[in-house]
Structures are given as C-alpha cells and as structure tokens.
Design a protein around this motif. Structure first.
Motif, PDB file in Angstrom:
ATOM      1  N   GLU A   1     -10.774  -0.417   0.990  1.00 34.40           N
ATOM      2  CA  GLU A   1      -9.387  -0.873   1.169  1.00 34.40           C
ATOM      3  C   GLU A   1      -9.191  -1.469   2.560  1.00 34.40           C
ATOM      4  O   GLU A   1      -8.574  -2.529   2.735  1.00 34.40           O
ATOM      5  CB  GLU A   1      -8.412   0.307   0.977  1.00 34.40           C
ATOM      6  CG  GLU A   1      -8.225   0.709  -0.481  1.00 34.40           C
ATOM      7  CD  GLU A   1      -7.552   2.079  -0.651  1.00 34.40           C
ATOM      8  OE1 GLU A   1      -7.288   2.447  -1.800  1.00 34.40           O
ATOM      9  OE2 GLU A   1      -7.303   2.777   0.357  1.00 34.40           O
ATOM     10  N   ILE A   2      -9.755  -0.781   3.542  1.00 31.14           N
ATOM     11  CA  ILE A   2      -9.631  -1.274   4.912  1.00 31.14           C
ATOM     12  C   ILE A   2     -10.381  -2.595   5.061  1.00 31.14           C
ATOM     13  O   ILE A   2      -9.878  -3.549   5.660  1.00 31.14           O
ATOM     14  CB  ILE A   2     -10.157  -0.215   5.894  1.00 31.14           C
ATOM     15  CG1 ILE A   2      -9.207   0.995   5.885  1.00 31.14           C
ATOM     16  CG2 ILE A   2     -10.293  -0.776   7.305  1.00 31.14           C
ATOM     17  CD1 ILE A   2      -9.759   2.214   6.580  1.00 31.14           C
TER      18      ILE A   2
ATOM     19  N   ASP B   1      -8.410  -5.519   3.924  1.00 29.57           N
ATOM     20  CA  ASP B   1      -7.363  -5.872   4.893  1.00 29.57           C
ATOM     21  C   ASP B   1      -7.947  -6.604   6.098  1.00 29.57           C
ATOM     22  O   ASP B   1      -7.369  -7.567   6.597  1.00 29.57           O
ATOM     23  CB  ASP B   1      -6.650  -4.611   5.399  1.00 29.57           C
ATOM     24  CG  ASP B   1      -5.657  -4.069   4.384  1.00 29.57           C
ATOM     25  OD1 ASP B   1      -5.589  -4.623   3.278  1.00 29.57           O
ATOM     26  OD2 ASP B   1      -4.962  -3.088   4.715  1.00 29.57           O
TER      27      ASP B   1
ATOM     28  N   MET C   1      -3.823  -5.811   9.892  1.00 28.80           N
ATOM     29  CA  MET C   1      -3.623  -4.641   9.034  1.00 28.80           C
ATOM     30  C   MET C   1      -2.742  -3.605   9.722  1.00 28.80           C
ATOM     31  O   MET C   1      -2.789  -3.423  10.937  1.00 28.80           O
ATOM     32  CB  MET C   1      -4.990  -4.011   8.742  1.00 28.80           C
ATOM     33  CG  MET C   1      -4.906  -2.698   7.998  1.00 28.80           C
ATOM     34  SD  MET C   1      -6.532  -2.009   7.611  1.00 28.80           S
ATOM     35  CE  MET C   1      -6.898  -1.162   9.145  1.00 28.80           C
TER      36      MET C   1
ATOM     37  N   ARG D   1      -2.244   0.170   8.492  1.00 31.62           N
ATOM     38  CA  ARG D   1      -2.543   1.094   7.415  1.00 31.62           C
ATOM     39  C   ARG D   1      -2.603   2.521   7.919  1.00 31.62           C
ATOM     40  O   ARG D   1      -3.023   2.785   9.041  1.00 31.62           O
ATOM     41  CB  ARG D   1      -3.879   0.698   6.772  1.00 31.62           C
ATOM     42  CG  ARG D   1      -4.260   1.499   5.556  1.00 31.62           C
ATOM     43  CD  ARG D   1      -5.500   0.910   4.884  1.00 31.62           C
ATOM     44  NE  ARG D   1      -5.189  -0.245   4.055  1.00 31.62           N
ATOM     45  CZ  ARG D   1      -4.776  -0.153   2.788  1.00 31.62           C
ATOM     46  NH1 ARG D   1      -4.636   1.021   2.209  1.00 31.62           N
ATOM     47  NH2 ARG D   1      -4.510  -1.241   2.101  1.00 31.62           N
TER      48      ARG D   1
ATOM     49  N   ASP E   1       0.779   0.496   4.761  1.00 26.11           N
ATOM     50  CA  ASP E   1      -0.002   0.747   3.563  1.00 26.11           C
ATOM     51  C   ASP E   1      -0.695   2.079   3.752  1.00 26.11           C
ATOM     52  O   ASP E   1      -0.947   2.497   4.876  1.00 26.11           O
ATOM     53  CB  ASP E   1      -1.051  -0.354   3.376  1.00 26.11           C
ATOM     54  CG  ASP E   1      -0.386  -1.691   3.083  1.00 26.11           C
ATOM     55  OD1 ASP E   1       0.432  -1.732   2.151  1.00 26.11           O
ATOM     56  OD2 ASP E   1      -0.666  -2.668   3.803  1.00 26.11           O
TER      57      ASP E   1
ATOM     58  N   SER F   1      -3.937   4.720   2.758  1.00 24.53           N
ATOM     59  CA  SER F   1      -5.172   5.130   2.101  1.00 24.53           C
ATOM     60  C   SER F   1      -5.258   6.642   2.206  1.00 24.53           C
ATOM     61  O   SER F   1      -4.902   7.211   3.223  1.00 24.53           O
ATOM     62  CB  SER F   1      -6.404   4.538   2.796  1.00 24.53           C
ATOM     63  OG  SER F   1      -6.464   3.149   2.608  1.00 24.53           O
TER      64      SER F   1
END
Ligand code: ADP
Ligand code: MG
Length: 728
Positions: free
Chosen positions: A288-289, A292, A299, A301, A469, A471
């Motif tokens: 996911e990172i 981004d 990003m 997050r 966002d 995670s």
C-alpha cells in the motif's frame, strides 16, 4: 476558560442568532453565573445543546404496591413530611416521607450529607424517585435516590406530557430547572436556522433542525425523540467530517511530491536479509505504501499496529525506498529513549545489508551507474551536542547521511536536509497537526508515514484521522502468546506472590519491569513513586537483585546508560515511569508489575504490557489496583480479560465515551454531544461519505446551498481548525 462556540459567534458579530450570551437573554440572565460555573456555558446555543440524559415515561413508573423490594424502581409521589437530623457532628441526614401517587402507600427517602435536596423537595412537591427500595427499620426506604421534580406547588407541569426529559444536573442547578429554562429558550429563540443542504436532508429522511431541537427537549413520545436525535447526530458528524475533508485537501492537495521506487536494490536486500518471513499484514502495508510512494502526490498515511506487530520493518522499507531513489529519510520519535531504540533497531536491520562496493542502475534511469556505499544512518537527540552535533548537521545538509533518526529536535532550526523524501513519525498522538505541517515544510514535500501502536477502532480512525489513509497490521508474527494479565487488589499475600514470580523469572535469566505512575513521592496522593519504589525494592524486597531506575526527565546520558545496562542484561529489574511505554524492546524481559494501574489509560496499559513476552518465553503482567469507581473496575476487568488491542480499544470507548479520547479537543471529538461513535457507526460512515463528496465538489463551500453549512463549520471548528477553509 475555553471560549465556547456560542461566545465565539457572539464575538464575531452575531452571525449566529443563538450566540446571545446567557447573561443577556431574559430567560437565563439570573442563572447565567450558575450555568457558566456548572457547565462552562456562555450562550443560548450552549444551553440548547445541553441534551437530555434520558427520558422518563409514564409507562416505566410502578406504584408502591407492585414495586419489587430490593430492586431499583421509579415511583411517583407527593412529599408529605420532611425531617432533618444530625446524629453525629459529621453526619447529616435528610428524610422525607412520600405518598405514592397511585394511593397505595407511603415510603421514605433518605440522603446523607446532602441537605440541599430538602429545599428542592418541599412538602407538596410531586416528583418521581428512582432508587433501590428496601426495608429499613421497619420502613420501605430508598437511600440517596435520584429524583425528578414533576410539579412544584405553584406550577402545573406534572405528567401533562407523556415523556419528560431528564437532564445532566448539578448540585446548583436541577434537571427540572434546566428543563423549564430550556423550554423558555425554545419558545423565544426560534426558529433555528437549518444549515443542512436540502438534498442531504431528504436523502437520509431527516427531520428539520428546528423540529429536531424542539423535539429532543420536549418529545411527544420516545419514537419522536429518537428521530430528533438522529438528525442532530448526523449534524454533529457531518460538520466534523467536513472539517476533516477540508484539512485533508489542504494537506495532500496538488502535486509537488517526488515519486519514489519501493522496489530496488536496497529494499530487495532488506527483504532478502531478514531472519524471518514478513507477515501477510506487513506485505500488504508495504505494498500500500509502495503504491502511494510511486505517485507525485505526497503520501499521508497512518500505519497502525499493535506493539510487536512489526512496524519497524515497514518503516525501514519506506525509508530505503527514499534512499534508493536518491533521497534522504527521517524517523521522528516522541522520546529520546525511543529515538535511540529505533536507531539501534534500524541499524541492526541495515547491518544485514551488504551494499558496499556494489553498483546498480541510477535511480533516475539515465543509464549511469550509481554507487551505494551502504546507507548511512545517524541519530540526533538532545544528547548530541557540541562538535559532534555540528559535524552531524553538516553531513545531513550535504546529503551524506541517508537516514536520520531523532526526536522532534529534527524539526528545530539548523537541521537542514539536502533532499528529504520520506518521513516516518512514530506515535502520532504526541505530534500536533501543526508539527506535521512543519515537518512537511522541512523537506521537499516528503511522503509521510505516521505510526501508532495505539489501536484505534475503525470508527474512531475515521473521525480522528479522517484526513489520513490508513494501513493496519492486524496480525502478530507467528509464535507470539498474549501476555497473561492478572489484577491484584489490596491483598499483601498476592503482592508477595507477585514478587516471588519476579524472582523466579530472574532465576531463569529473564528480566522484569516495575512501572509506577509518578516519578516523585507525593504527600497528597497514595501513589507509589518510581524513585521511592526503586529504593524500597533495592533495599527491602530484592536486596539480592540488580535494580535500576529510569524516568522521563532524567539526564539524557544517564537514561541512556541505564537503558543500555538493562538491554545488556546487567540489570534484573527496571523501575520506571511510563518512559518505557512505547518502543522499548528488550526481548529478555518477561514480567511486568504495574503499580496503581487504574491511574493509566487502557491503551497505555496495553502498550506497557506489550513490552514483556516479546521473545519466545510467554509474558506476564501483574496490575496492582484497587479502583474505587465502577468505571475503574470495568476498565481493570477489560484489560485482564481482553488481549486484542482493537477489541480493547472498542471496550475503552464504550466505557469512557468519546470526549475522553486522547486528542479529543484537537480532533473535534469534544464537539460531539450526542453522537456515539460505536453505536452510531452507520452514521459516521454516511456523514463521512457525504462530507468528502461535498468538499470534493465545492472545496470552499461557496455554493449558495452550502453557505449556512460553511458558517456552521467555521463556528464549530473554530479559527484554528477551520484554517484550511478560510485560506481559500
Ligand atoms: P512494533 O514496532 O510494531 O512494536 P517491531 O517492529 O519492533 O514491532 O517488531 C517486534 C519484534 O518482532 C522485533 O524483534 C522484530 O524483529 C520481530 N518481527 C517483526 N516482523 C516479524 C515477522 N514477520 N516474523 C517474526 N518476527 C518479526
Ligand atoms: Mg516499534
């Protein structure tokens, strides 16, 4: 005193018709002082948002004849007789006799050392009383009942209404008084402006705001009260989410970031050199990172994961993505102990990488060969001083340091990066939004990852971190056991047994923590302080063991020396304040004792116990606490029973409510008067979706149908938190 919204509105020139100060409104002028003192209220709006705690319905009342003895019941009746007694100097008893409204008999109510109830319940008053009905000295009695005055002798309110609102009250202002005053305000200060765009109101089939406000205070029936509540809950959540949507837009708006490659020689080497296989959750977070980072939009997050879930690997993976793309990375920790700890952990992981002398393709893809001499990592804390500090800063500015770890000293003047591309912030809740913005300005629009070990229920994450966002590492590496947690109340034999367990663990070559709530002795409170406790353990309890002491504001060098000694196994027992709360990683520690455990928050206790059992041996946590309140007992019961951090966080939210959540003020959670994040989860998601769509379509809320909403957001979030809006 914090200025209330109403007062703010009044100051800003009467935008808000309800901003009238309580002292200026005819209905409340005499009560204004008491209302301010009791609740901090300043304006008519504040008081109108003093919502009922519950409702009393005729249906729930029983009469004396049918009331169950020994149970909590609600009875209505008229006060017939009142006596005050003072059997001892410090004991004052108020007793009243009440005749049941159904005509089925008489019972007594008594209060101890609360004489003021007498003046609220003169003979002739009709009231509803709730309490446990018991036989005492031959009489049916309720001790310290709650009550609601239904009719004073000169007033005919009574049960004309089927449903009566019961308000949070204080010694100085009763629920009945509040009900009457709020009723008068409703009669004279309408109609309430409705800021909700009509299409949203219709989409959710909500009642109008004026109607909702009227009905929540004076409901014709419970179903109507429920509909009113739903509308007001939605309003609160929508405004909060619009604020978050605006902030998010301001933070991650536009381009200007630098794409980083998260697959390259360094990250590859890192993954290849690990002594373990990443968990599925770690893989997912890194992916996911990585997605981004590949974008030119920076990003923002949040990485949340329990203590021990392996956030370090994920953060290093991101920092190396920056380095292999020709940028620097920084990791910022909330304390020096933690910064050192991170530095040690990261360096150990980097040691597995053998990059010296290797060449590879240039990250810019221009065909040149790029030489990695192995990433250089350094740490900057208050302990870094003088010439060493100068040299380090010069190396950072020249781009010679690839990864810099530190405390928020990283944000200070004089720390200049050559090309800062990625920033990891550990433990978000200690950094404010402003620091986040500052951090971003340090670099060239770096990508930012915020890590927290405080598990946040999803519903709360959506409100608290709605601008990020998320995670989640929802999985622990294999082979971990939950830390067995036991509660020890006052029993000295059990305390002795706990010390015995410490000796057993030490005999098996393990180590122990003893955590105290305070550093120094306090005469007012009976709390064990770290200093005194260390002394006592050293001399009386464990004279044969090596006992160390560490606390927050100890000199940096001394602290470091003690932590190093504990890490090296040169100490058996470490007595500390909560400086060890987060991040300290000594796999050999297997047992933790926490003194005055009820003085800690649940998430704090959960983090604390995560410090033991990090290795292969199971961990044990013993909490000493003898909580006096129901809430305290509920919390202690929860921590002993629940080992999953997310479940525990949910339980905590349920027990304590959202106003007490850390960061509540800054996040706007303290503006939630009615909304309950867990029960109203469905509305949290609806409001969030609506708010984000709305801000997407009309970032400045400039459209005619959004103007009133805009005013409400400004009013509610205040100047600080609405800065994103005013900017546009
Ligand atoms: P956190 O920072 O999330 O509390 P750490 O990153 O410090 O957790 O990891 C805790 C421990 O678990 C460390 O000793 C680390 O080396 C180890 N670890 C991390 N990921 C794994 C994994 N996938 N398998 C086994 N051990 C792991
Ligand atoms: Mg960690």
């Amino acid at each position: 005193m914090v200025e209330t919204r109403g007062a703010k509105a009044a100051r800003s020139g009467g935008v808000d018709p309800l901003g009238v100060p309580l002292a200026k409104a005819a209905e409340t002028s005499r009560l204004a002082g008491v209302l301010e003192q009791s609740f901090g209220y300043q304006s008519v709006r504040d008081l109108l948002e003093h919502y009922p705690r519950r409702y009393l319905t005729r249906g729930e009342l029983t009469d004396l004849a049918h009331a169950k003895k020994g149970a909590v019941v609600t009875l209505t009746g008229t006060v017939k007789h009142l006596v005050k007694k003072q059997p001892r100097r410090n004991l004052r008893i108020l007793e009243i006799r009440v005749a049941d409204a159904a005509g089925s008999g008489v019972w007594s109510c008594t209060w101890f050392n609360q004489p003021w109830h007498g003046s609220r319940l003169p003979v002739g008053t009709l009231a509803a009383f709730s309490g446990k009905l018991e036989w005492r000295s031959g009489r049916l009695t309720m001790a310290n009942p709650g009550y609601e005055v239904l009719r004073e002798s000169d007033e005919a309110e009574g049960f004309a209404n089927e449903v009566i609102a019961v308000y949070p009250a204080t010694k100085d202002v009763s629920s009945g008084r509040l009900r009457r005053v709020i009723g008068q305000l409703l009669d004279h200060h309408g109609p309430l402006p409705d800021f909700l765009p009509e299409r949203l109101r219709q989409a959710h089939r909500l009642v109008g705001r004026a109607e909702a406000m009227e009905v929540i205070h004076r409901p014709p029936d419970l179903a109507a009260a429920d509909r009113a509540r739903r509308r007001l809950v939605y309003d609160e959540l929508l405004v909060l989410q619009v604020g978050l949507a605006l902030r998010r837009r301001a933070i991650s708006d536009g381009e200007g970031g630098h794409p980083l490659r998260s697959d390259g020689p360094l990250t590859e080497q890192l993954l290849a050199s690990l002594p373990f296989t990443p968990t599925k959750a770690q893989d997912r977070a890194m992916a996911e990172i990585g997605e981004d980072l590949a974008r030119s939009r920076p990003m923002h997050r949040l990485l949340q994961g329990e203590v021990g879930s392996g956030k370090t690997l994920v953060s290093l993976h991101m920092l190396l993505a920056a380095v292999q793309s020709g940028f620097q990375g920084a990791l910022m920790a909330p304390t020096e102990v933690l910064a050192d700890q991170h530095f040690i952990n990261l360096r150990a992981l980097l040691d597995g990488l053998d990059q010296a002398g290797r060449t590879t393709d240039s990250p810019t893809g221009d065909g040149r060969l790029f030489d990695f001499a192995g990433p250089r990592i350094e740490v900057l804390t208050a302990a870094t001083t003088g010439a060493a500090r100068e040299r380090l800063l010069a190396a950072v500015a020249a781009g010679e340091v690839d990864i810099l770890v530190g405390t928020h000293a990283l944000l200070s003047e004089g720390v200049d990066f050559q090309r800062l591309g990625a920033v990891v912030v550990d433990e978000q809740h200690r950094f404010g939004v402003h620091q986040r913005v500052r951090l971003r300005e340090k670099g060239d629009n770096p990508h930012v990852l915020i890590m927290t070990a405080t598990p946040i229920p999803r519903t709360l994450a959506l409100t608290l971190y709605g601008d990020l966002d998320v995670s989640t590492l929802d999985e622990l590496p294999p082979g971990r056991h939950p830390v067995a947690t036991h509660l020890v109340a006052g029993d000295p034999a059990l305390r002795e047994r706990a010390y015995q367990r410490v000796r057993e663990e030490v005999a098996a070559s393990h180590q122990a923590y003893v955590v105290c709530a305070l550093k120094d002795e306090s005469d007012k409170l009976e709390i064990r302080s770290a200093k005194a406790e260390a002394e006592r353990l050293r001399t009386e309890v464990f004279p044969d063991l090596r006992v160390g002491l560490v606390y927050g504001d100890m000199a940096a060098r001394e602290k470091e020396a003690t932590m190093n000694a504990f890490r090296a196994g040169e100490l058996d027992v470490l007595v500390s304040t909560t400086v060890i709360e987060v991040g300290v990683d000594v796999a050999n520690a297997t047992v933790m004792l926490v003194e005055d455990a009820d003085r800690f928050g649940l998430s704090q206790l959960h983090q604390l116990r995560g410090r033991v059992g990090r290795g292969t041996a199971p961990g044990l946590c013993i909490l000493f606490a003898d909580p006096a309140s129901d809430e305290g007992r509920a919390r202690m019961d929860a921590i002993a029973r629940i080992s999953d951090g997310f479940e525990l966080a949910n339980e905590d939210l349920r027990i304590r409510g959202e106003g007490t959540v850390f960061d509540a003020r800054q996040s706007g959670l303290s503006d939630l008067k009615l909304a309950r994040l867990i029960e109203d989860f469905e509305w949290v998601t609806k409001a969030r979706a609506d708010a984000f769509r709305l801000v997407e379509d009309d970032p400045n809320l400039a459209a005619a149908e959004h103007r009133a909403l805009r005013a409400e957001v400004l009013l509610r979030l205040g100047d600080d938190r609405a800065e994103w809006l005013s900017r546009g």
